[in-house]
Design an enzyme around this catalytic site. Structure first.
Site, PDB file in Angstrom:
ATOM      1  N   ASP A 169      -3.337  -2.789  -0.355  1.00 36.82           N
ATOM      2  CA  ASP A 169      -4.295  -1.738  -0.714  1.00 36.82           C
ATOM      3  C   ASP A 169      -5.738  -2.154  -0.500  1.00 36.82           C
ATOM      4  O   ASP A 169      -6.639  -1.726  -1.224  1.00 36.82           O
ATOM      5  CB  ASP A 169      -4.083  -1.288  -2.176  1.00 36.82           C
ATOM      6  CG  ASP A 169      -2.652  -0.843  -2.428  1.00 36.82           C
ATOM      7  OD1 ASP A 169      -2.070  -0.231  -1.520  1.00 36.82           O
ATOM      8  OD2 ASP A 169      -2.125  -1.128  -3.517  1.00 36.82           O
ATOM      9  N   GLU A 170      -5.983  -2.971   0.497  1.00 38.17           N
ATOM     10  CA  GLU A 170      -7.348  -3.432   0.784  1.00 38.17           C
ATOM     11  C   GLU A 170      -8.165  -2.368   1.514  1.00 38.17           C
ATOM     12  O   GLU A 170      -9.389  -2.467   1.591  1.00 38.17           O
ATOM     13  CB  GLU A 170      -7.310  -4.693   1.678  1.00 38.17           C
ATOM     14  CG  GLU A 170      -6.661  -5.911   1.041  1.00 38.17           C
ATOM     15  CD  GLU A 170      -5.172  -5.972   1.263  1.00 38.17           C
ATOM     16  OE1 GLU A 170      -4.597  -4.988   1.803  1.00 38.17           O
ATOM     17  OE2 GLU A 170      -4.561  -6.990   0.893  1.00 38.17           O
ATOM     18  N   GLY A 171      -7.453  -1.385   2.106  1.00 38.22           N
ATOM     19  CA  GLY A 171      -8.144  -0.376   2.912  1.00 38.22           C
ATOM     20  C   GLY A 171      -7.781  -0.533   4.390  1.00 38.22           C
ATOM     21  O   GLY A 171      -8.551  -0.134   5.267  1.00 38.22           O
ATOM     22  N   GLY A 194      -5.614   1.108   6.104  1.00 38.36           N
ATOM     23  CA  GLY A 194      -5.477   2.412   6.755  1.00 38.36           C
ATOM     24  C   GLY A 194      -6.807   2.894   7.305  1.00 38.36           C
ATOM     25  O   GLY A 194      -6.891   3.372   8.432  1.00 38.36           O
ATOM     26  N   ASN A 244       7.278   1.397   1.327  1.00 40.49           N
ATOM     27  CA  ASN A 244       6.559   0.764   0.203  1.00 40.49           C
ATOM     28  C   ASN A 244       5.051   0.788   0.470  1.00 40.49           C
ATOM     29  O   ASN A 244       4.247   0.688  -0.453  1.00 40.49           O
ATOM     30  CB  ASN A 244       7.043  -0.673  -0.042  1.00 40.49           C
ATOM     31  CG  ASN A 244       7.013  -1.551   1.204  1.00 40.49           C
ATOM     32  OD1 ASN A 244       6.781  -1.061   2.315  1.00 40.49           O
ATOM     33  ND2 ASN A 244       7.256  -2.828   1.039  1.00 40.49           N
ATOM     34  N   ALA A 245       4.660   0.902   1.726  1.00 41.81           N
ATOM     35  CA  ALA A 245       3.240   0.931   2.077  1.00 41.81           C
ATOM     36  C   ALA A 245       2.661   2.303   1.762  1.00 41.81           C
ATOM     37  O   ALA A 245       3.362   3.304   1.790  1.00 41.81           O
ATOM     38  CB  ALA A 245       3.068   0.641   3.569  1.00 41.81           C
ATOM     39  N   GLY A 246       1.383   2.320   1.457  1.00 40.94           N
ATOM     40  CA  GLY A 246       0.671   3.586   1.259  1.00 40.94           C
ATOM     41  C   GLY A 246      -0.721   3.408   1.813  1.00 40.94           C
ATOM     42  O   GLY A 246      -1.512   2.670   1.249  1.00 40.94           O
ATOM     43  N   HIS A 247      -0.991   4.014   2.961  1.00 34.44           N
ATOM     44  CA  HIS A 247      -2.289   3.846   3.617  1.00 34.44           C
ATOM     45  C   HIS A 247      -3.038   5.175   3.563  1.00 34.44           C
ATOM     46  O   HIS A 247      -2.606   6.151   4.158  1.00 34.44           O
ATOM     47  CB  HIS A 247      -2.100   3.385   5.066  1.00 34.44           C
ATOM     48  CG  HIS A 247      -1.415   2.058   5.158  1.00 34.44           C
ATOM     49  ND1 HIS A 247      -1.063   1.483   6.352  1.00 34.44           N
ATOM     50  CD2 HIS A 247      -1.028   1.175   4.212  1.00 34.44           C
ATOM     51  CE1 HIS A 247      -0.491   0.313   6.126  1.00 34.44           C
ATOM     52  NE2 HIS A 247      -0.447   0.116   4.829  1.00 34.44           N
ATOM     53  N   ARG A 257      23.934  -8.735   8.052  1.00 36.14           N
ATOM     54  CA  ARG A 257      24.446  -8.244   9.337  1.00 36.14           C
ATOM     55  C   ARG A 257      25.626  -7.278   9.217  1.00 36.14           C
ATOM     56  O   ARG A 257      25.608  -6.198   9.761  1.00 36.14           O
ATOM     57  CB  ARG A 257      24.822  -9.406  10.282  1.00 36.14           C
ATOM     58  CG  ARG A 257      23.632 -10.266  10.641  1.00 36.14           C
ATOM     59  CD  ARG A 257      24.038 -11.672  10.946  1.00 36.14           C
ATOM     60  NE  ARG A 257      24.543 -12.318   9.737  1.00 36.14           N
ATOM     61  CZ  ARG A 257      25.182 -13.464   9.723  1.00 36.14           C
ATOM     62  NH1 ARG A 257      25.443 -14.102  10.843  1.00 36.14           N
ATOM     63  NH2 ARG A 257      25.602 -13.989   8.595  1.00 36.14           N
TER      64      ARG A 257
HETATM   65  P1  GDP Z   1      -4.186   0.184   2.384  1.00 40.18           P
HETATM   66  O1  GDP Z   1      -2.826   0.225   1.796  1.00 40.18           O
HETATM   67  O2  GDP Z   1      -4.653  -1.190   2.646  1.00 40.18           O
HETATM   68  O3  GDP Z   1      -4.343   1.083   3.581  1.00 40.18           O
HETATM   69  O4  GDP Z   1      -5.170   0.761   1.262  1.00 40.18           O
HETATM   70  P2  GDP Z   1      -4.914   2.069   0.358  1.00 40.18           P
HETATM   71  O5  GDP Z   1      -5.106   3.260   1.204  1.00 40.18           O
HETATM   72  O6  GDP Z   1      -3.636   1.951  -0.400  1.00 40.18           O
HETATM   73  O7  GDP Z   1      -6.069   1.916  -0.718  1.00 40.18           O
HETATM   74  C1  GDP Z   1      -7.411   1.861  -0.365  1.00 40.18           C
HETATM   75  C2  GDP Z   1      -8.134   3.064  -1.029  1.00 40.18           C
HETATM   76  O8  GDP Z   1      -9.530   2.849  -0.974  1.00 40.18           O
HETATM   77  C3  GDP Z   1      -7.905   4.382  -0.340  1.00 40.18           C
HETATM   78  O9  GDP Z   1      -7.864   5.392  -1.306  1.00 40.18           O
HETATM   79  C4  GDP Z   1      -9.117   4.546   0.578  1.00 40.18           C
HETATM   80  O10 GDP Z   1      -9.444   5.906   0.834  1.00 40.18           O
HETATM   81  C5  GDP Z   1     -10.172   3.911  -0.280  1.00 40.18           C
HETATM   82  N1  GDP Z   1     -11.275   3.251   0.435  1.00 40.18           N
HETATM   83  C6  GDP Z   1     -11.243   2.587   1.616  1.00 40.18           C
HETATM   84  N2  GDP Z   1     -12.442   2.012   1.868  1.00 40.18           N
HETATM   85  C7  GDP Z   1     -13.230   2.326   0.821  1.00 40.18           C
HETATM   86  C8  GDP Z   1     -14.562   1.984   0.475  1.00 40.18           C
HETATM   87  O11 GDP Z   1     -15.268   1.273   1.167  1.00 40.18           O
HETATM   88  N3  GDP Z   1     -15.037   2.472  -0.712  1.00 40.18           N
HETATM   89  C9  GDP Z   1     -14.300   3.260  -1.532  1.00 40.18           C
HETATM   90  N4  GDP Z   1     -14.846   3.674  -2.664  1.00 40.18           N
HETATM   91  N5  GDP Z   1     -13.027   3.580  -1.241  1.00 40.18           N
HETATM   92  C10 GDP Z   1     -12.494   3.112  -0.085  1.00 40.18           C
HETATM   93  P1  IMO Z   2       0.113  -1.413   1.372  1.00 43.99           P
HETATM   94  O1  IMO Z   2       0.571  -1.415   2.799  1.00 43.99           O
HETATM   95  C1  IMO Z   2       0.434  -2.855  -2.762  1.00 43.99           C
HETATM   96  C2  IMO Z   2       4.254  -4.686  -3.908  1.00 43.99           C
HETATM   97  C3  IMO Z   2       4.984  -3.893  -4.973  1.00 43.99           C
HETATM   98  C4  IMO Z   2       5.713  -5.002  -5.691  1.00 43.99           C
HETATM   99  C5  IMO Z   2       6.094  -5.943  -4.546  1.00 43.99           C
HETATM  100  C6  IMO Z   2       7.510  -5.782  -4.040  1.00 43.99           C
HETATM  101  O2  IMO Z   2      -0.211  -0.062   0.848  1.00 43.99           O
HETATM  102  O3  IMO Z   2      -0.951  -2.412   1.134  1.00 43.99           O
HETATM  103  P2  IMO Z   2       8.738  -3.863  -2.681  1.00 43.99           P
HETATM  104  O4  IMO Z   2       8.939  -2.413  -3.004  1.00 43.99           O
HETATM  105  O5  IMO Z   2       8.016  -4.098  -1.415  1.00 43.99           O
HETATM  106  O6  IMO Z   2      10.009  -4.654  -2.775  1.00 43.99           O
HETATM  107  O7  IMO Z   2       7.796  -4.409  -3.880  1.00 43.99           O
HETATM  108  O8  IMO Z   2       5.189  -5.680  -3.500  1.00 43.99           O
HETATM  109  N1  IMO Z   2       3.854  -3.928  -2.714  1.00 43.99           N
HETATM  110  C7  IMO Z   2       2.631  -3.433  -2.505  1.00 43.99           C
HETATM  111  N2  IMO Z   2       1.535  -3.437  -3.288  1.00 43.99           N
HETATM  112  N3  IMO Z   2       0.374  -2.315  -1.523  1.00 43.99           N
HETATM  113  C8  IMO Z   2       1.458  -2.324  -0.722  1.00 43.99           C
HETATM  114  O9  IMO Z   2       1.425  -1.873   0.556  1.00 43.99           O
HETATM  115  C9  IMO Z   2       2.661  -2.882  -1.209  1.00 43.99           C
HETATM  116  N4  IMO Z   2       3.890  -3.049  -0.693  1.00 43.99           N
HETATM  117  C10 IMO Z   2       4.604  -3.694  -1.613  1.00 43.99           C
HETATM  118  O10 IMO Z   2       4.088  -3.215  -5.817  1.00 43.99           O
HETATM  119  O11 IMO Z   2       4.838  -5.697  -6.537  1.00 43.99           O
HETATM  120 MG    MG Z   3      -1.837   0.920   0.105  1.00 44.37          MG
END
Ligand code: GDP
Ligand code: IMO
Ligand code: MG
Length: 465
Positions: A40-42, A44, A65-68, A183
């Site tokens: 969830d660093e950003g 996406g 499991n990912a959410g971008h 497998r």
């Molecule tokens: P990802 O899984 O690494 O793609 O990150 P996520 O989408 O799960 O979470 C990042 C969140 O931060 C999202 O809701 C983005 O819209 C938001 N975001 C990205 N860059 C910035 C930023 O510079 N500032 C703020 N306030 N939000 C951001």
């Molecule tokens: P993005 O791509 C944040 C975490 C879960 C859990 C652990 C194992 O959006 O950065 P799993 O369902 O993969 O077996 O869960 O990994 N986890 C994430 N946390 N962002 C993600 O993806 C994650 N994908 C897995 O919360 O702690």
């Molecule tokens: Mg995410």
């Protein structure tokens, strides 16, 4: 399911991307965007920003499991399986062999995108990507429940305030990757369009799953029903399922550019993360060769995405965690609630011991520092640059083992905060001096230049100079 079946392109994208991407190494044909913390660093946002310069955007690991989250012209898109590059028309969006595909989620996602006017015809799914089946999700859920009831998996009593198990997303990821390694009980996307093979496999697999999961309390799975369900989904995905290894080599061979989109993040890597509190795939750049068939030596530009503070969803060590007013303030300002599960993310100060380790693993060329705007208004900013160990010694090295990390106490450098809001900054020079000093500390400590600073979710809120 009434998804409009995405038709796969017979030939690579017709319009080659511009030759020189403005970020990272000029001339790079293969770039990667990877997370350097716990997800969830950003990523996406950065993939979306770079995608215009590439012909294909490729997912190589993980699953739903990912959410971008990507914001385009004020519209927010939450992508789980589909590569973020789908939001640019004319790009290939490739789900390569290293991904585990939940076909139901994939169809729901492409249908939802198509309904919002996104052209999903560029979607391609590897015939060798493994399929997440309903029994994988059932097992994921049951394992978490049973292990929690048995006292949790942490060696630290009380640590598992968040549920006791790994704290998975319950998307069936671990059990699906386990079957891939087993497998004999695996199903791949190519099987979904091969009725005879699938029927025989599922007859065998359901017998095995009912014998094993039945003991854990799962309801029985019925082979005929499961086969019908899977063939129906396969039918809807038929035109997208194909070999992706030659596809990617052909693209690169004809001078096209490929961008790899990391899912999850380095500290969740099954080998190199905070084990056992990790996901089940190779999330770093090291996962790209196995997850796509493209040799690592071809990847010449790696952008490491770093949030300006730390977050983590689920259980496991987070040395700089702030369970206090500061943590709550950051959670609210940063909207730190999971894109996939909606769970509140745990929040802490930036941990540069961890980030430097992840940068090393990924061989990052430059850093993209995200969500800097969220820190505005805090009197003091703290950054962990070393750990103090139980024996009193300090170290700037990271050991990817939960028990070791639990014993590591963060050593902080304190910096003055910046009271000014910065969402409207458009160049690094527009930032207040204290924000620039914060970025300088990151560059100095990690030893890698920052090429992007993000001050808001929108494409425009991105400082490239
Ligand atoms: P990802 O899984 O690494 O793609 O990150 P996520 O989408 O799960 O979470 C990042 C969140 O931060 C999202 O809701 C983005 O819209 C938001 N975001 C990205 N860059 C910035 C930023 O510079 N500032 C703020 N306030 N939000 C951001
Ligand atoms: P993005 O791509 C944040 C975490 C879960 C859990 C652990 C194992 O959006 O950065 P799993 O369902 O993969 O077996 O869960 O990994 N986890 C994430 N946390 N962002 C993600 O993806 C994650 N994908 C897995 O919360 O702690
Ligand atoms: Mg995410």
């Amino acid at each position: 399911m009434n998804a409009a079946p995405p038709t796969h392109p017979q030939t690579p994208a017709t319009h080659a991307a511009p030759r020189t991407p403005p970020i990272g190494k000029p001339g790079a044909a293969c770039s990667a965007v990877v997370g350097l913390q716990w997800g969830d660093e950003g990523k996406g946002k950065i993939v979306d920003l770079l995608a215009q310069h590439y012909d294909a955007v490729v997912r190589y690991n993980g699953g739903a499991n990912a959410g971008h989250s990507v914001v385009v012209k004020g519209e927010r898109y939450a992508l789980h399986l589909v590569p973020s590059g789908i939001l640019y028309p004319g790009k290939l969006a490739v789900i390569a062999n290293g991904v585990v595909v939940d076909p139901e989620v994939l169809i729901k996602e492409t249908t939802g995108l198509a309904q919002r006017g996104v052209d999903v015809h560029g979607l391609v799914v590897s015939d060798r990507a493994h399929v997440v089946m309903p029994y994988h999700k059932a097992e994921d859920e049951l394992r978490e429940k049973i292990l929690s009831e048995a006292g949790g998996i942490s060696s630290r009593p009380g640590e598992s305030a968040h549920g006791g198990g790994i704290g998975t997303t319950k998307r069936g990821i671990g059990p699906c990757y386990a079957d891939k390694c087993q497998r004999s009980t695996a199903v791949r996307c190519g099987d979904l369009i091969n009725p005879d093979v699938l029927r025989a496999k599922l007859a065998r697999i359901t017998a095995f799953k009912n014998a094993t999961l039945g003991g854990l309390g799962a309801k029985p799975f019925e082979a005929t029903e499961l086969t019908r369900w899977a063939l129906d989904l396969g039918d809807q995905l038929r035109s997208s399922i194909r070999d992706t290894t030659y596809l990617l080599h052909d693209l690169l061979g004809s001078g096209r550019r490929v961008l790899f989109e990391g899912a999850n993040a380095a500290l969740l890597d099954v080998d190199h993360g905070t084990y056992p509190f990790v996901t089940s795939s190779s999330t770093t750049v090291l996962g790209i060769p196995a997850g796509t068939g493209i040799p690592g030596a071809r990847i010449d530009n790696v952008i490491g995405v770093v949030k300006a503070y730390s977050t983590r969803v689920g259980n496991g060590p987070l040395p700089t965690e702030q369970i206090n007013e500061v943590g709550e303030r950051i959670r609210q300002r940063g909207r730190e609630f999971g894109t996939t599960t909606g769970r509140p993310r745990r929040v802490g100060w930036l941990d540069l011991v961890a980030v430097r380790y992840s940068a090393l693993l990924n061989g990052v060329s430059s850093l993209s520092v995200m969500l800097l705007d969220v820190l505005a208004g805090l009197d003091e900013l703290r950054v962990c640059t070393a750990y103090r160990l139980k024996n009193g010694q300090t170290t700037d090295r990271f050991v990817p083992d939960a028990d070791w990390i639990y014993d590591a106490e963060p050593v902080y450098q304190n910096l003055p905060g910046f009271p000014e809001e910065i969402q409207n900054a458009r160049r690094r020079a527009d930032l207040p001096a204290n924000a620039r000093a914060y970025l300088d500390l990151i560059e100095r400590t990690v030893g890698v230049p920052i090429s992007i600073v993000s001050v808001g979710p929108d494409r425009a809120q991105t400082l490239l100079e």
